[in-house]
Design a protein around this motif. Structure first.
Motif, PDB file in Angstrom:
ATOM      1  N   ASP A   2       0.822  -1.215   0.000  1.00  0.00           N
ATOM      2  CA  ASP A   2       0.000   0.000   0.000  1.00  0.00           C
ATOM      3  C   ASP A   2       0.859   1.270   0.000  1.00  0.00           C
ATOM      4  O   ASP A   2       0.364   2.362   0.248  1.00  0.00           O
ATOM      5  N   ASN A   3       2.155   1.123  -0.291  1.00  0.00           N
ATOM      6  CA  ASN A   3       3.022   2.303  -0.379  1.00  0.00           C
ATOM      7  C   ASN A   3       3.456   2.530  -1.825  1.00  0.00           C
ATOM      8  O   ASN A   3       3.213   1.704  -2.702  1.00  0.00           O
ATOM      9  N   GLN A  43       0.707  -1.633   5.371  1.00  0.00           N
ATOM     10  CA  GLN A  43       0.427  -1.229   6.744  1.00  0.00           C
ATOM     11  C   GLN A  43       1.714  -1.110   7.543  1.00  0.00           C
ATOM     12  O   GLN A  43       1.827  -1.598   8.673  1.00  0.00           O
ATOM     13  N   GLU A  44       2.697  -0.485   6.925  1.00  0.00           N
ATOM     14  CA  GLU A  44       4.002  -0.213   7.522  1.00  0.00           C
ATOM     15  C   GLU A  44       4.872  -1.458   7.709  1.00  0.00           C
ATOM     16  O   GLU A  44       6.000  -1.361   8.203  1.00  0.00           O
ATOM     17  N   GLN A  45       4.389  -2.604   7.313  1.00  0.00           N
ATOM     18  CA  GLN A  45       5.167  -3.832   7.467  1.00  0.00           C
ATOM     19  C   GLN A  45       5.867  -4.174   6.149  1.00  0.00           C
ATOM     20  O   GLN A  45       5.285  -4.036   5.080  1.00  0.00           O
ATOM     21  N   PRO A  46       7.123  -4.628   6.204  1.00  0.00           N
ATOM     22  CA  PRO A  46       7.862  -4.937   4.982  1.00  0.00           C
ATOM     23  C   PRO A  46       7.271  -6.112   4.213  1.00  0.00           C
ATOM     24  O   PRO A  46       6.859  -7.110   4.808  1.00  0.00           O
TER      25      PRO A  46
END
Length: 212
Positions: free
Chosen positions: A58-59, A87-90
Motif C-alpha cells: 500500500d506504499n 500497513q508499515e510492514q515490509p
C-alpha cells in the motif's frame, strides 16, 4: 519614416520573434521533459508491480527508495533498492542491479526478494547480448527468466545455484553458458546480500547508504 526608424522597428520585431521563439522552445522542452519523466515512472511502476503485485502493498515503491553501495557483494558500485510495504510492514525489496560480466557487456536486472527470502521474480531491463542469445533473456520471447520465481537460498540449496553444466539446477542456453551463468550468480549474490542486510534495507530513512 526614415531608414533609422525602419531599422529600429525591424529590429524590435525580430527581437520579439526571438523572445517568443525561445519561450515556445522552453515551454515545449519543459512539457516534453515532464511527459518523458511521467512515462518513465509509469514504465518503472509497471515493472515493479509485475514483481511485487500492487495488491500486496500500500506504499509508493518509487518514493520508498534507497541507494546502496555494495560492490564487493553485488558486483556494482551503486544499486537502487525499492521497498514494498503494507500497513508499515515490509513485504519485498526490488534491487535494480547490474550483471557486469554478461557475454556482450553489462546486463541490468530487477530482482525482487520477498521479506521471507523467496524471489518474487527477476526481469532483464536492458542488455547488449546478440540476437538469439538476447531473446532468451526477454520474457516476451522466452520463459527462462521465470525459472527464478519462488526460488530462495534453500530452494535450491546454495551449492545448486548454478547452471546445469556447472552442477546447478538452472538451464543454460543452447551453445551459450556465459550469460545465464552470470545472471544466476548475480541473483544468488542479491539473495545473499538481502539476507545479510535485511533490517538495514528496510530502514525508514530514504537516504541511508549501506556498505558491504
Amino acid at each position: 519614416m526614415n531608414n533609422r526608424h525602419a531599422i529600429l522597428i525591424a529590429a524590435a520585431i525580430l527581437a520579439s520573434f526571438a523572445v517568443l521563439g525561445t519561450s515556445l522552445v522552453t515551454m515545449t522542452h519543459a512539457f516534453t521533459k515532464e511527459r518523458i519523466e511521467l512515462n518513465e515512472r509509469e514504465a518503472l511502476l509497471r515493472s515493479l508491480h509485475a514483481l511485487v503485485p500492487s495488491e500486496s502493498i500500500d506504499n509508493d515503491m518509487i518514493s520508498d527508495v534507497i541507494t546502496v553501495s555494495a560492490k564487493d557483494s553485488l558486483g556494482w558500485d551503486e544499486t537502487t533498492v525499492y521497498r514494498g510495504r503494507k500497513q508499515e510492514q515490509p513485504v519485498a525489496v526490488v534491487l535494480n542491479t547490474v550483471v557486469p560480466n554478461g557475454y556482450s557487456g553489462p546486463i541490468k536486472l530487477l530482482v525482487a526478494v520477498r521479506y521471507d527470502g523467496t524471489l518474487g521474480g527477476v526481469r532483464v531491463i536492458s542488455h547488449k547480448e546478440t540476437p538469439g542469445l538476447g531473446d532468451k533473456l526477454e520474457e516476451s520471447r522466452s520463459d527462462w527468466i521465470y525459472s527464478f520465481n519462488g526460488k530462495s537460498l534453500h530452494n535450491p540449496p546454495l551449492k545448486k545455484w548454478g547452471v546445469k553444466r556447472d552442477g546447478g539446477v538452472f538451464d543454460q542456453f543452447t551453445g551459450a553458458t556465459v550469460t545465464p551463468r552470470a545472471i544466476v550468480q548475480a541473483v544468488k549474490k542479491t539473495l545473499l546480500y538481502v539476507r545479510d542486510n535485511k533490517d538495514a534495507l528496510y530502514d525508514r530513512s530514504p537516504t541511508i547508504e549501506h556498505k558491504g
